[in-house]
Design an enzyme around this catalytic site. Structure first.
Site, short mmCIF file in Angstrom:
data_model
loop_
_atom_site.label_atom_id
_atom_site.label_comp_id
_atom_site.label_asym_id
_atom_site.label_seq_id
_atom_site.Cartn_x
_atom_site.Cartn_y
_atom_site.Cartn_z
N HIS A 1 79.61 -16.63 7.68
CA HIS A 1 80.63 -16.79 8.91
C HIS A 1 82.24 -16.36 8.16
CE1 HIS A 1 82.55 -20.75 11.21
NE2 HIS A 1 82.92 -19.48 12.06
N GLY B 1 79.34 -19.08 17.63
CA GLY B 1 79.82 -19.66 18.26
C GLY B 1 79.85 -20.84 17.01
N ARG B 2 79.45 -22.09 17.56
CA ARG B 2 79.71 -23.13 16.30
C ARG B 2 78.30 -23.56 16.19
NH1 ARG B 2 83.96 -21.43 15.01
NH2 ARG B 2 85.93 -22.51 15.21
N GLU C 1 78.77 -25.66 6.33
CA GLU C 1 79.03 -24.50 5.58
C GLU C 1 80.06 -24.75 4.74
OE1 GLU C 1 81.68 -22.11 8.97
OE2 GLU C 1 79.45 -21.87 9.82
N ASP D 1 75.78 -16.79 11.63
CA ASP D 1 76.62 -16.07 11.66
C ASP D 1 76.97 -17.76 11.15
OD1 ASP D 1 79.15 -14.72 9.82
OD2 ASP D 1 79.97 -15.63 12.21
#
Length: 95
Positions: free
Chosen positions: A89, A39-40, A69, A64
């Site tokens: 991601h 998700g986040r 990031e 992910d």
């Protein structure tokens, strides 16, 4: 968390979900459990996750998304070896 073989976090990044998956949640997981985050990154307390993984309290994790990031090379997540699968991601990228 306590009964699941896999816990998948797909939460949005909001003030209410900040560090939603943290020490208590990871501590409730089975030792054979696997945590997946897609998700986040803000919804996961990365330090708490590193702690349970490094102690072998859960089987592993697949991430992910991250608070920062791309994931910095200094992140302790990189040191967890075969206990963690890290993607950039873009786990949906097939070409």
């Amino acid at each position: 968390f306590a009964e699941a073989d896999y816990v998948v976090c797909s939460l949005p990044g909001t003030a209410q979900t900040l560090n939603f998956c943290s020490t208590a949640e990871f501590g409730a997981m089975k030792s054979t459990g696997v945590f997946v985050s897609l998700g986040r990154g803000a919804a996961v307390d990365e330090a708490a996750l590193v702690d349970v993984l490094s102690k072998g309290q859960i089987r592993g994790a697949a991430l992910d998304v991250f608070k920062e990031e791309p994931l910095p090379s200094s992140s302790p997540l990189w040191t967890l070896g075969d206990r963690i699968l890290i993607t950039a991601h873009n786990a949906d990228l097939t070409e």
